[in-house]
Design an enzyme around this catalytic site. Structure first.
Site, mmCIF file in Angstrom:
data_model
loop_
_atom_site.group_PDB
_atom_site.id
_atom_site.type_symbol
_atom_site.label_atom_id
_atom_site.label_comp_id
_atom_site.label_asym_id
_atom_site.label_seq_id
_atom_site.Cartn_x
_atom_site.Cartn_y
_atom_site.Cartn_z
ATOM 1 N N LYS A 138 0.806 -1.225 0.000
ATOM 2 C CA LYS A 138 0.000 0.000 0.000
ATOM 3 C C LYS A 138 0.843 1.281 0.000
ATOM 4 C CE LYS A 138 -4.061 -2.202 1.883
ATOM 5 N NZ LYS A 138 -5.010 -2.359 2.979
ATOM 6 N N GLY A 197 0.173 -2.016 14.585
ATOM 7 C CA GLY A 197 0.659 -1.894 13.209
ATOM 8 C C GLY A 197 0.777 -0.433 12.799
HETATM 9 P P1 ATR Z 1 -0.227 -2.862 4.703
HETATM 10 O O1 ATR Z 1 0.203 -1.868 3.698
HETATM 11 O O2 ATR Z 1 -1.249 -3.813 4.180
HETATM 12 O O3 ATR Z 1 -0.627 -2.269 6.021
HETATM 13 P P2 ATR Z 1 2.467 -3.258 5.514
HETATM 14 O O4 ATR Z 1 2.716 -1.831 5.163
HETATM 15 O O5 ATR Z 1 3.453 -4.290 5.112
HETATM 16 O O6 ATR Z 1 1.076 -3.755 4.950
HETATM 17 O O7 ATR Z 1 2.254 -3.301 7.091
HETATM 18 C C1 ATR Z 1 2.161 -4.501 7.776
HETATM 19 C C2 ATR Z 1 2.143 -4.224 9.279
HETATM 20 O O8 ATR Z 1 2.174 -5.490 9.943
HETATM 21 C C3 ATR Z 1 3.347 -3.454 9.785
HETATM 22 O O9 ATR Z 1 2.939 -2.671 10.899
HETATM 23 C C4 ATR Z 1 4.296 -4.563 10.230
HETATM 24 O O10 ATR Z 1 5.222 -4.185 11.226
HETATM 25 P P3 ATR Z 1 6.661 -3.535 10.828
HETATM 26 O O11 ATR Z 1 6.378 -2.103 10.481
HETATM 27 O O12 ATR Z 1 7.493 -3.685 12.045
HETATM 28 O O13 ATR Z 1 7.174 -4.338 9.645
HETATM 29 C C5 ATR Z 1 3.294 -5.532 10.811
HETATM 30 N N1 ATR Z 1 3.824 -6.900 10.851
HETATM 31 C C6 ATR Z 1 4.017 -7.725 9.793
HETATM 32 N N2 ATR Z 1 4.499 -8.906 10.231
HETATM 33 C C7 ATR Z 1 4.609 -8.813 11.589
HETATM 34 C C8 ATR Z 1 5.038 -9.705 12.615
HETATM 35 N N3 ATR Z 1 5.451 -10.937 12.323
HETATM 36 N N4 ATR Z 1 4.986 -9.267 13.894
HETATM 37 C C9 ATR Z 1 4.553 -8.015 14.196
HETATM 38 N N5 ATR Z 1 4.129 -7.123 13.264
HETATM 39 C C10 ATR Z 1 4.172 -7.518 11.982
#
Ligand code: ATR
Length: 270
Positions: free
Chosen positions: A77, A139
């Site tokens: 996104k 998030g």
């Molecule tokens: P989107 O655009 O759909 O919101 P994204 O920008 O990739 O997708 O965001 C995913 C969110 O999930 C982020 O807040 C990510 O945390 P980071 O900013 O630290 O990467 C979070 N996220 C993804 N995998 C995770 C995990 N295993 N544990 C904790 N948070 C996670």
């Protein structure tokens, strides 16, 4: 037999993973209904699993292939933004795009997640008000940005952003704080967030933790802080009830999955 001809125009969703997505069924269902009601809708909606390493080619490829409209899901996104020709003002303000439209051979980015989220909560709970609510949001990615932006336009009390990487949470906090007087704080998502979560009225998960096929995972290591006073919203809709929602329901909280937001943003996209 599938009724696809050379005249069909293509709509798509890009994401990685994409197997969990219900968007193709949702949109193709609407297209079939329109056609059944005599409204000529010559579109087909397809899922595209885009390589994380080839976002530029993927986005430019939408134009090259004449894909008329495209939903953008996790984790692209924000990543698609540099490769778009134009971004509408609201999506620019949010800093995330979940909808791309091909207009006059230009890829234009929009965000329908923000309104889709707010509309879905208000329509699910008829007498619901965001007034004075303390929000804890898990998030800080594209979905979180859209939801936070929409929330700052409601009469809420505060937002606590909890994210795995504090940098992203802090960036979102400072971005939002420039646009809003609401009290906004950033924290690392750890086992130590008990008091913040306990003090919240509404907990919203925007991370992908718990999404199919990782159904047994939750963004929270403990659910002890959740009680009857909470509304817990997970934007995940596959599984229908994530581990976070299951545990929250067990503790007596009101819960809501991401189907409403999916439908809300999809209606605006369509
Ligand atoms: P989107 O655009 O759909 O919101 P994204 O920008 O990739 O997708 O965001 C995913 C969110 O999930 C982020 O807040 C990510 O945390 P980071 O900013 O630290 O990467 C979070 N996220 C993804 N995998 C995770 C995990 N295993 N544990 C904790 N948070 C996670």
């Amino acid at each position: 037999m599938l009724n696809i001809t050379g005249k069909n125009k293509i709509l798509a969703v890009i994401g990685n993973p994409i197997e969990h997505s219900l968007s193709p069924q949702l949109h193709n269902g609407v297209i079939s209904q329109l056609n059944a009601n005599g409204i000529d809708c010559n579109y087909t909606y397809i899922p595209l699993k885009m390589s994380i390493d080839h976002v530029e080619f993927g986005v430019k490829g939408l134009k090259a292939l004449g894909i008329r409209g495209c939903n953008v899901t996790v984790p692209f996104k924000e990543a698609v933004i540099p490769y778009l020709d134009e971004i509408d003002d609201y999506a620019k303000k949010i800093g995330a795009v979940n909808t791309i439209s091909l207009r006059d051979n230009k890829l234009v980015g929009f965000n329908t997640d923000a309104l889709g989220f707010i509309n879905s909560v208000k329509s699910k709970f008829s007498n619901f008000s965001f007034k004075n609510k303390a929000i804890a949001i898990l998030g800080a990615g594209g979905s979180s940005k859209a939801i936070c932006m929409a929330l700052t336009e409601e009469p809420i009390k505060s937002i606590n952003i909890l994210n795995r990487s504090i940098n992203r949470a802090s960036q979102l906090q400072s971005h939002l704080q420039k646009l809003s007087n609401i009290e906004i704080q950033a924290h690392t998502l750890t086992t130590d967030n008990h008091s913040i979560l306990n003090a919240a009225d509404i907990i919203i998960n925007t991370t992908s933790v718990g999404m199919h096929p990782n159904n047994s995972r939750s963004p929270l290591t403990s659910h002890q802080c959740i009680s009857q006073k909470h509304l817990v919203i997970d934007i995940i809709y596959n599984p229908f009830e994530s581990k976070l929602l299951y545990e929250s329901k067990t503790k007596g909280a009101l819960t809501m999955n991401g189907l409403g937001m999916l439908a809300g943003q999809a209606a605006l996209y369509f």
